[in-house]
Design a protein around this motif. Structure first.
Motif, PDB file in Angstrom:
ATOM      1  N   ALA B 265     -19.515 -21.418 -60.567  1.00 14.19           N
ATOM      2  CA  ALA B 265     -19.723 -22.861 -60.630  1.00 14.19           C
ATOM      3  C   ALA B 265     -19.653 -23.525 -59.258  1.00 14.19           C
ATOM      4  O   ALA B 265     -20.358 -24.490 -58.995  1.00 14.19           O
ATOM      5  N   VAL B 266     -18.790 -23.002 -58.383  1.00 11.21           N
ATOM      6  CA  VAL B 266     -18.557 -23.692 -57.110  1.00 11.21           C
ATOM      7  C   VAL B 266     -19.390 -23.101 -55.975  1.00 11.21           C
ATOM      8  O   VAL B 266     -19.901 -23.826 -55.122  1.00 11.21           O
ATOM      9  N   GLY B 267     -19.528 -21.780 -55.955  1.00 11.83           N
ATOM     10  CA  GLY B 267     -20.365 -21.136 -54.945  1.00 11.83           C
ATOM     11  C   GLY B 267     -19.685 -20.962 -53.598  1.00 11.83           C
ATOM     12  O   GLY B 267     -18.474 -20.760 -53.515  1.00 11.83           O
ATOM     13  N   ASN B 268     -20.477 -21.108 -52.534  1.00 18.12           N
ATOM     14  CA  ASN B 268     -20.007 -20.808 -51.178  1.00 18.12           C
ATOM     15  C   ASN B 268     -18.703 -21.482 -50.735  1.00 18.12           C
ATOM     16  O   ASN B 268     -17.953 -20.891 -49.961  1.00 18.12           O
ATOM     17  N   PRO B 269     -18.425 -22.720 -51.171  1.00 18.25           N
ATOM     18  CA  PRO B 269     -17.160 -23.337 -50.721  1.00 18.25           C
ATOM     19  C   PRO B 269     -15.922 -22.503 -51.049  1.00 18.25           C
ATOM     20  O   PRO B 269     -14.863 -22.697 -50.454  1.00 18.25           O
ATOM     21  N   MET B 270     -16.056 -21.546 -51.984  1.00 17.18           N
ATOM     22  CA  MET B 270     -14.898 -20.736 -52.369  1.00 17.18           C
ATOM     23  C   MET B 270     -14.571 -19.666 -51.326  1.00 17.18           C
ATOM     24  O   MET B 270     -13.494 -19.077 -51.378  1.00 17.18           O
ATOM     25  N   LEU B 271     -15.491 -19.374 -50.424  1.00 17.19           N
ATOM     26  CA  LEU B 271     -15.290 -18.275 -49.479  1.00 17.19           C
ATOM     27  C   LEU B 271     -13.964 -18.426 -48.740  1.00 17.19           C
ATOM     28  O   LEU B 271     -13.651 -19.502 -48.230  1.00 17.19           O
ATOM     29  N   GLY B 272     -13.202 -17.338 -48.688  1.00 16.63           N
ATOM     30  CA  GLY B 272     -11.951 -17.352 -47.951  1.00 16.63           C
ATOM     31  C   GLY B 272     -10.735 -17.739 -48.770  1.00 16.63           C
ATOM     32  O   GLY B 272      -9.623 -17.718 -48.262  1.00 16.63           O
ATOM     33  N   MET B 273     -10.926 -18.094 -50.030  1.00 12.97           N
ATOM     34  CA  MET B 273      -9.767 -18.468 -50.837  1.00 12.97           C
ATOM     35  C   MET B 273      -9.006 -17.210 -51.284  1.00 12.97           C
ATOM     36  O   MET B 273      -9.603 -16.230 -51.723  1.00 12.97           O
ATOM     37  N   PHE B 274      -7.683 -17.262 -51.121  1.00 10.29           N
ATOM     38  CA  PHE B 274      -6.834 -16.151 -51.546  1.00 10.29           C
ATOM     39  C   PHE B 274      -6.351 -16.379 -52.970  1.00 10.29           C
ATOM     40  O   PHE B 274      -6.046 -17.509 -53.349  1.00 10.29           O
ATOM     41  N   ASN B 275      -6.281 -15.317 -53.750  1.00 11.82           N
ATOM     42  CA  ASN B 275      -5.707 -15.444 -55.091  1.00 11.82           C
ATOM     43  C   ASN B 275      -5.096 -14.120 -55.505  1.00 11.82           C
ATOM     44  O   ASN B 275      -5.399 -13.081 -54.915  1.00 11.82           O
ATOM     45  N   THR B 276      -4.208 -14.171 -56.493  1.00 11.49           N
ATOM     46  CA  THR B 276      -3.524 -12.943 -56.909  1.00 11.49           C
ATOM     47  C   THR B 276      -3.751 -12.685 -58.389  1.00 11.49           C
ATOM     48  O   THR B 276      -3.886 -13.616 -59.169  1.00 11.49           O
ATOM     49  N   SER B 277      -3.791 -11.430 -58.751  1.00  5.91           N
ATOM     50  CA  SER B 277      -4.092 -11.087 -60.136  1.00  5.91           C
ATOM     51  C   SER B 277      -3.558  -9.712 -60.472  1.00  5.91           C
ATOM     52  O   SER B 277      -3.349  -8.889 -59.584  1.00  5.91           O
ATOM     53  N   GLN B 278      -3.351  -9.478 -61.773  1.00  7.21           N
ATOM     54  CA  GLN B 278      -2.922  -8.140 -62.211  1.00  7.21           C
ATOM     55  C   GLN B 278      -4.136  -7.233 -62.370  1.00  7.21           C
ATOM     56  O   GLN B 278      -4.019  -6.064 -62.672  1.00  7.21           O
ATOM     57  N   TRP B 279      -5.332  -7.817 -62.181  1.00  2.88           N
ATOM     58  CA  TRP B 279      -6.567  -7.064 -62.396  1.00  2.88           C
ATOM     59  C   TRP B 279      -7.614  -7.549 -61.406  1.00  2.88           C
ATOM     60  O   TRP B 279      -7.526  -8.681 -60.912  1.00  2.88           O
ATOM     61  N   ALA B 280      -8.578  -6.693 -61.068  1.00  2.00           N
ATOM     62  CA  ALA B 280      -9.706  -7.113 -60.246  1.00  2.00           C
ATOM     63  C   ALA B 280     -10.889  -6.249 -60.644  1.00  2.00           C
ATOM     64  O   ALA B 280     -10.704  -5.122 -61.100  1.00  2.00           O
ATOM     65  N   HIS B 281     -12.104  -6.788 -60.486  1.00  3.24           N
ATOM     66  CA  HIS B 281     -13.249  -6.001 -60.972  1.00  3.24           C
ATOM     67  C   HIS B 281     -13.520  -4.784 -60.088  1.00  3.24           C
ATOM     68  O   HIS B 281     -14.222  -3.873 -60.494  1.00  3.24           O
ATOM     69  N   ASP B 282     -12.914  -4.762 -58.873  1.00  2.00           N
ATOM     70  CA  ASP B 282     -13.113  -3.578 -58.035  1.00  2.00           C
ATOM     71  C   ASP B 282     -11.914  -2.623 -58.045  1.00  2.00           C
ATOM     72  O   ASP B 282     -11.812  -1.752 -57.200  1.00  2.00           O
ATOM     73  N   LEU B 283     -10.993  -2.794 -59.004  1.00  2.00           N
ATOM     74  CA  LEU B 283      -9.858  -1.862 -59.116  1.00  2.00           C
ATOM     75  C   LEU B 283     -10.400  -0.473 -59.409  1.00  2.00           C
ATOM     76  O   LEU B 283     -11.280  -0.304 -60.254  1.00  2.00           O
ATOM     77  N   ASP B 284      -9.825   0.524 -58.703  1.00  2.00           N
ATOM     78  CA  ASP B 284     -10.382   1.859 -58.761  1.00  2.00           C
ATOM     79  C   ASP B 284      -9.739   2.685 -59.868  1.00  2.00           C
ATOM     80  O   ASP B 284      -8.834   3.459 -59.621  1.00  2.00           O
TER      81      ASP B 284
END
Lengths: 306, 400
Positions: B265-284
């Motif tokens: 929804a927001v696009g490029n302005p989000m670049l550089g934002m840090f966030n934390t999660s118990q999951w990520a789509h690139d978790l190996d």
């Protein structure tokens, strides 16, 4: 630093107030001239915002979308007046409330049916997505400035239309004394259809401009409709000047209250209490304002009826 | 009317006796498993519920329409983010539809309303998102399992990250409702060595953050932490960037405020934002790779953490059905199977704490452009290993 905080809040209040005015202007004329309570006025705002969003997505340009949405909403308003609302003018207020409330519910369901129940995304044009430096060190969002600009232009145009043209004179005459205006040969029916179209177009301007800032979603008309009614009650029913003043008052009080009350409470009670009580007191403030105005001027600040 | 009370007592005793007789009969395997998926599918929070639903249904679909070997019937309902509607609908689902499991609620205020009728009907609730502190602590319940995280957890991880990165002045913003309070409490629990310059609680339906932004401009923090789910966060970030504040302060959020739905929804302005999660789509891990690929293929978008939680909730139910041999009336067997949680979670390994909330790892992610040029999250590292929650010690888990 506090100076900038005040300035920014004043601009935010002005922006919100002008958008409220666009809604309240149509509402107050209908209420004032036809003595008609139109609860579906907020639906025109919602339909306008959805049309703007849909046209923006289809055309890829916010400006084309805004134009198309305004035209579409005006057509919708005229059709609504011709088919349903004109049958309600001669009925009592209870029938009007029930009838227009039904329209409101139907509009909500129709919008849900067409666009789904998730909010529709509408973004400001890229050129306006950033801030503008108004004073040295004071940045303000360009898009909010645009809203203020458009709001002022439309308010000025409307003021000219009402006070400087023949149609405006007839509208004012109708608002002050409908029977006398009818007797003097004012074509109230045709005037009314046109007025409805104009009111719907103003709603779409507000909906389309606020859409990127807020969210285009089902039911967005209801919360703002209550504020629009507060505005016309404060301003005096039937008066466009009253609607403008009332809208600015409500806009500024609402925005200032949300910032200043927590600050004020914070100085006295400490931050935790301020965060709990602040927003609650701020939202009550508008109604306190309304009660105070009605106490001293029971007919509002600028009543149209003599 | 004096006889009413003893009579009611007598009746209750009789029913209790009757019920225990029924329970004494060995439970038979059910012929299907019914799940009430009550979630927020309309309004500003709709994207969250839709992702939970889509994640859940993906798991069912990948299992050929079954969970744990039984055909799965998923009854989807909308709580409209309203505790009233949620409670009534939950009542209907557990009493009339007699579902075996409930799941799906997004918002904690709705969860607290939905919990009571669900637990009273002895129906297991598998949370795919809401993790109110009440259910993790003093009001913990054997019928409540969290397949996501306790409300404070993601915020604790951000608090630690912000402190570790050396930000000295932080402003906090959260909506004024149970999870908002939990969130900021969680942040503050692990944010040390700096000053909290402002703390704002906004109305839950607030969409115009003009007043909050001007307060930020006046307070001049060097970092801003937002807990604003769904559409609220989308609006805030757009307006934050529009007001030019992103140049002066670094924006932090929990995983869901920096998730794929917000990025879309927001696009490029989000670049550089840090966030934390118990999951990520690139978790190996293999389970996650399968999930992300299948989700993208099915729905044409990257999954959010809500989708991963919906998917894991379905997998947990599947494991419980399988390990209780489909005897869904045998509450003790189902409970034991749930508690063991024998399935391949997309978040990697996790286990249940004594309060039936997860003990798991939390990761730091940053929003960047990936190799395909998409704006998306990249995992930077681990913030907490095997992290539980602050309320487990208050939980005296009652019997079934």
């Amino acid at each position: 630093m506090t100076g900038i905080l005040f300035l920014e809040q004043a601009l935010n209040g002005l922006q919100f107030g002008l958008m409220l005015f666009l809604l309240a202007a149509g509402l107050t004329l209908v209420f004032g001239i036809m003595d008609m309570i139109n609860l579906a006025h907020g639906s025109l705002y919602m339909v306008g915002a959805y049309l703007v969003a849909a046209a923006t997505t289809a055309s890829g340009s916010f400006w084309i979308g805004l134009g198309a949405g305004i035209v579409g909403a005006a057509v919708f308003g005229v059709l609504l007046e011709l088919t349903v609302l004109r049958r309600l003018y001669t009925r009592d207020h209870l029938s009007q409330v029930l009838g227009t409330f039904a329209i409101l519910l139907m509009c909500n369901e129709a919008v849900r049916f067409i666009w789904g129940s998730q909010p529709v995304l509408l973004s400001p044009p890229d050129s306006l997505a950033g801030p503008v430096e108004l004073l040295s060190g004071f940045y303000y969002p360009a898009y909010r400035l645009l809203i203020i600009g458009v709001g002022l232009v439309v308010a000025l145009g409307l003021w000219g239309l009402i006070t400087r043209t023949r149609i405006g004179m007839q509208l004012r005459a109708g608002a002050s004394n409908r029977e006398m205006a009818l007797a003097m040969g004012v074509p109230v029916r045709a005037l009314f259809t046109a007025l409805f179209g104009l009111g719907a177009a103003l709603c779409a301007v507000a909906g389309g401009l606020l859409g990127p800032l807020l969210a285009v979603q089902v039911g967005m008309g209801e919360s703002i409709l209550i504020l629009a009614f507060v505005v016309i009650v404060i301003g005096g029913i039937g008066s466009v000047r009253g609607a403008l003043l009332g809208a600015l008052l409500v806009g500024v009080v609402d925005t200032a209250g949300r910032t200043l009350i927590p600050l004020l409470f914070g100085a006295v009670l400490g931050p935790a209490a301020a965060d709990n009580a602040g927003p609650a007191v701020a939202s009550i403030l508008i109604y306190v304002l309304m009660a105070a105005v009605l106490f001293f001027k029971p007919r509002g600040l600028f009543p149209a009826h003599g | 009317m004096k006889h009413t009370v003893p009579f009611a007592l007598l009746r209750r005793t009789f029913f209790a006796a009757a019920v225990s007789t029924v329970l004494a009969v060995p439970a038979l395997a059910a012929d299907n498993v019914k799940i009430g998926l009550l979630s927020t599918l309309s309004g500003p929070g709709a994207g969250l519920g839709i992702d939970i639903r889509d994640g859940f249904q993906l798991a069912v679909k990948l299992n050929g329409g079954k969970l744990g070997g039984l055909p799965a019937e998923v009854i989807v309902a909308d709580d409209q983010a309203s505790p009233d509607v949620g409670r009534q609908t939950a009542d209907r689902l557990v009493k009339r539809d007699k579902v075996d499991f409930m799941t799906g609620v997004v918002f904690s205020n709705v969860m607290l309303a939905v919990g009571a009728p669900t637990f009273a009907a002895k129906t297991f609730y598998i949370s795919a998102n809401a993790g109110p502190s009440q259910y993790a602590g003093a009001q913990c319940n054997p019928y409540f399992f969290s397949a996501s995280w306790q409300n404070d957890n993601q915020h604790e991880a951000v608090g630690k990250t912000v402190a570790d990165k050396g930000f000295k002045r932080v402003a906090l913003i959260a909506p004024n409702y149970p999870a908002g309070k939990d969130a900021l409490a969680g942040f503050k629990r692990f944010y040390t060595g700096g000053e909290i310059v402002s703390e704002s609680y906004t109305p839950l339906n607030l969409l115009d953050y003009g007043a909050e932004l001007s307060k930020l401009r006046a307070a001049k923090p060097d970092a801003v932490y937002i807990f604003l789910p769904g559409g609220l966060g989308i609006n805030f970030i757009k307006q934050f960037v529009g007001a030019g504040l992103s140049k002066d302060m670094t924006l932090f959020g929990p995983g869901f405020s920096g998730d794929e739905d917000v990025i879309k929804a927001v696009g490029n302005p989000m670049l550089g934002m840090f966030n934390t999660s118990q999951w990520a789509h690139d978790l190996d891990n293999a389970a996650n790779k399968k999930f992300v690929a299948a989700f993208e293929k099915e729905y044409g978008r990257l999954p959010t953490l809500y989708a991963s939680q919906g998917y894991d909730a379905a997998q947990l139910i599947g494991a419980a059905v399988r390990d209780s041999k489909g005897k869904l009336d045998d509450k003790a067997a189902v409970h034991k199977a749930l508690k063991a949680a024998k399935f391949d979670s997309v978040r990697g390994s996790f286990k249940f704490n004594s309060n039936q909330f997860p003990i798991q790892d939390y990761y730091l992610r940053v929003i960047t452009q990936d190799s395909k040029g998409r704006v998306t999250n990249r995992t930077l590292g681990t913030v907490f290993k095997n992290h539980g929650d602050a309320y487990a010690a208050d939980c005296k888990m009652p019997g079934l």
